[in-house]
Structure formats: C-alpha cells, structure tokens
Design a protein around this motif. Structure first.
Motif, short mmCIF file in Angstrom:
data_model
loop_
_atom_site.label_atom_id
_atom_site.label_comp_id
_atom_site.label_asym_id
_atom_site.label_seq_id
_atom_site.Cartn_x
_atom_site.Cartn_y
_atom_site.Cartn_z
N ARG A 1 2.92 10.62 -9.61
CA ARG A 1 2.06 10.98 -10.75
C ARG A 1 1.47 12.37 -10.55
N GLU A 2 1.03 12.67 -9.34
CA GLU A 2 0.43 13.98 -9.06
C GLU A 2 1.45 15.10 -9.22
N ILE A 3 2.67 14.88 -8.74
CA ILE A 3 3.71 15.90 -8.85
C ILE A 3 4.08 16.15 -10.31
N LYS A 4 4.14 15.10 -11.09
CA LYS A 4 4.45 15.25 -12.52
C LYS A 4 3.39 16.07 -13.25
N GLY A 5 2.20 16.15 -12.67
CA GLY A 5 1.12 16.91 -13.29
C GLY A 5 1.07 18.36 -12.86
N ASN B 1 7.45 26.22 -4.74
CA ASN B 1 6.62 25.06 -5.05
C ASN B 1 7.43 23.93 -5.67
N VAL B 2 8.31 24.28 -6.61
CA VAL B 2 9.13 23.25 -7.25
C VAL B 2 10.05 22.58 -6.23
N PHE B 3 10.58 23.36 -5.29
CA PHE B 3 11.44 22.79 -4.25
C PHE B 3 10.67 21.78 -3.40
N GLN B 4 9.50 22.16 -2.95
CA GLN B 4 8.67 21.25 -2.16
C GLN B 4 8.36 19.97 -2.95
N GLN B 5 7.98 20.16 -4.21
CA GLN B 5 7.62 19.03 -5.06
C GLN B 5 8.82 18.12 -5.31
N MET B 6 9.99 18.73 -5.49
CA MET B 6 11.19 17.92 -5.76
C MET B 6 11.60 17.12 -4.53
N LEU B 7 11.44 17.71 -3.34
CA LEU B 7 11.74 16.95 -2.12
C LEU B 7 10.80 15.75 -2.00
N ALA B 8 9.50 15.99 -2.16
CA ALA B 8 8.53 14.90 -2.05
C ALA B 8 8.79 13.83 -3.12
N TYR B 9 9.08 14.28 -4.33
CA TYR B 9 9.35 13.36 -5.45
C TYR B 9 10.56 12.49 -5.15
N ALA B 10 11.65 13.11 -4.67
CA ALA B 10 12.89 12.38 -4.41
C ALA B 10 12.73 11.41 -3.25
N ILE B 11 12.02 11.82 -2.19
CA ILE B 11 11.78 10.90 -1.08
C ILE B 11 10.92 9.72 -1.53
N ALA B 12 9.89 10.00 -2.32
CA ALA B 12 9.04 8.92 -2.84
C ALA B 12 9.86 7.93 -3.67
N GLN B 13 10.78 8.44 -4.48
CA GLN B 13 11.62 7.56 -5.28
C GLN B 13 12.51 6.69 -4.40
N ALA C 1 0.83 -1.22 0.00
CA ALA C 1 0.00 0.00 0.00
C ALA C 1 0.85 1.26 0.00
N HIS C 2 1.97 1.25 0.76
CA HIS C 2 2.78 2.47 0.82
C HIS C 2 3.50 2.74 -0.51
N ILE C 3 3.83 1.68 -1.24
CA ILE C 3 4.45 1.86 -2.56
C ILE C 3 3.44 2.43 -3.55
N LYS C 4 2.22 1.90 -3.50
CA LYS C 4 1.14 2.44 -4.35
C LYS C 4 0.93 3.92 -4.07
N ALA C 5 0.91 4.27 -2.78
CA ALA C 5 0.67 5.66 -2.39
C ALA C 5 1.79 6.57 -2.90
N CYS C 6 3.02 6.10 -2.83
CA CYS C 6 4.15 6.90 -3.30
C CYS C 6 4.12 7.06 -4.82
N LYS C 7 3.74 6.03 -5.53
CA LYS C 7 3.63 6.13 -6.99
C LYS C 7 2.53 7.12 -7.38
N LYS C 8 1.47 7.15 -6.60
CA LYS C 8 0.40 8.12 -6.85
C LYS C 8 0.90 9.54 -6.63
N VAL C 9 1.68 9.75 -5.57
CA VAL C 9 2.25 11.08 -5.30
C VAL C 9 3.13 11.52 -6.45
#
Length: 272
Positions: A15-19, A100-112, A5-13
């Motif tokens: 996708r949202e950031i890429k949008g 905004n990009v900084f916040q998104q990049m942090l979340a994106y990198a942690i999710a990865q 479930a946590h991997i699914k949630a991170c993949k969703k995050v």
C-alpha cells in the motif's frame, strides 16, 4: 483464522509503495507483463493458481524490461509535475525517479511473492531500513561509523538467529557497486577471527580500530537492472564476487557470478 503478522506487514508495504510519486506510472506495465507470463504458463498447461504463482516469481527477472517500457510513462508524470509547479527541475527528478522506482519495484515484487506463498518462510520486506541498519549493521572505524548502502531489507520479525538480507539496488554499476562491496569487505575484516589478529599492529582490524559485534548476520546483496550492459566489463563483473548474493533484473545474465533476479525467492527460502 487471523492473518499472519508478516503477511499484514507485506500488504502494508505494498500500500505504501502504491502511494509513491512515480511508482503508479510503472505499475500497469508490471501488471501487463505479469498477465503475459500467466497466459504463457496456462497455455503450457498450468492451472490459473499455479500459473500466477510461477509468474509472480518470473516477473522479477523482467524488471529491466518493465522499467524500460515504463520510462515514457514516468517521464510524463515528471513533465506534469513541472508544469503544475510541484517541482522545478525535470532533470533532477529524472535522476532520482529511475532508482527509486527500481527499489520500489523490487520491494513490491518480493512482497507479492511472500503473500502468494512462493516465499514459504515468515519474512517481511521493507524500505524503511534506517533503524535496522543502525541497530545491526553499523561498524565502528575508530571514532567514525560505517554503514552499508541499503535500499531494501528482508528479515524475520522473530529475531532469533535469523539473518538480515540487505539489498543495494542500482540501475548502473559504474560507481555505486563499489560502495556496497567496500562495506562487505569491512564487515569481513571486522568479524575476522584469524590467529594473527590479536595484538598485531599490521592487521587491518587493529590498524583501523574496527569494532563490530553483529547480533544478526547481514547478507550483502546487490541488484542491478544493468541498463548500460556493464556486466560484460571484467572490472565491473569482478566486484560481484564480494557479495553474498548478486542479481540482474533480466532473464539472462552475462556473468557466472550474477544470478537472474527470480532466484532471489529460492535464496530467501534457503536463508530463513
């Protein structure tokens, strides 16, 4: 075997950031730097998989450089949006885009890092912080409510006694770091159990009528790109001693109290 479930949630995050509006302009720079680090690691003898895992961690400390390189690409998106009539003010867009990009990049990198397995604990990263902050981090100050500055959260889907890591992300430390550490001070006061608190009108907890019963520990984390090299200023650097964790998105830190950002992976593993 079904995906966790946590991997699914991170993949969703992800996708949202890429949008998001401006993040796609910066993403190719992130991917180029990631590829460079992978090439460096394979040249040093690591196999492709291990090199990618290590690079996914190390790229966190290159976010400052990534954002500087991506700046003209984001600027072009802003210009195009003004030209097309989607926005009126380039200046206003500029002010919000970097943060905004900084916040998104942090979340994106942690999710990865969660998906690739560098973060070994089943945690989720999110930028949808409102409900979690309302539920777990609202301090009553008499009749008012004080909430922390919150941009990115890492937490466990299984509540238990697991903490919440709350990240405040700022490109500049001059003004915004103060907002975060003031909440941390209030949190420390509100959860204080010293012998002098009860019935003592001189105790700040009593004087300000602070009420806070945390159901999950909130770890207050501050992350900066330090675009303006402010950490060399003792007045600014001193603020970072108040946080549970402090990070700089560079490969070196000018302050002993601020870690380079790639260490956040180890800190998440330790806390959860």
């Amino acid at each position: 075997m079904p995906e966790a479930a946590h991997i699914k949630a991170c993949k969703k995050v992800i996708r949202e950031i890429k949008g998001k509006t401006y993040f796609p302009a910066a993403l190719p720079v992130y991917e180029d730097v990631l590829a460079e680090i992978i090439a460096e690691q394979t040249a040093d003898g690591l196999d492709e998989d291990e090199a990618k895992k290590l690079a996914t961690k190390k790229v966190l400390s290159r976010i400052h450089d990534i954002m500087r390189t991506a700046q003209p690409l984001v600027e072009q998106v802003i210009t195009d949006r003004v030209t097309s009539g989607k926005i009126e003010s380039a200046d206003q867009a500029r002010k919000s885009a970097a943060g905004n990009v900084f916040q998104q990049m942090l979340a994106y990198a942690i999710a990865q890092n969660i998906i690739i397995g560098n973060v070994t604990k089943p945690v989720v990263v999110t930028m949808s912080v409102k409900n979690l902050i309302e539920q777990y981090a609202s301090i009553k100050v008499d009749e008012d409510t004080l909430k922390p500055d919150s941009d990115v959260i890492v937490y466990s889907l299984d509540e238990g006694e697991k903490p919440i890591m709350n990240f405040s992300c700022k490109t500049s430390c001059r003004e915004r770091a103060g907002q975060t550490y003031k909440w941390k001070l209030m949190c420390d006061l509100a959860t204080c159990n010293c012998d002098h608190k009860d019935g003592n009108p001189n105790c700040p907890v009593t004087r300000y009528n602070l009420t806070y019963t945390p159901r999950r520990e909130i770890l207050t984390c501050f992350v900066t790109t330090d675009f303006y090299n402010e950490l060399g200023n003792p007045q600014i650097s001193a603020m970072f001693n108040f946080f549970d964790y402090s990070y700089i998105a560079k490969t070196m830190s000018p302050s002993a109290s601020v870690a380079i950002l790639e260490t956040v992976v180890d800190d998440i593993n330790q806390e959860f």
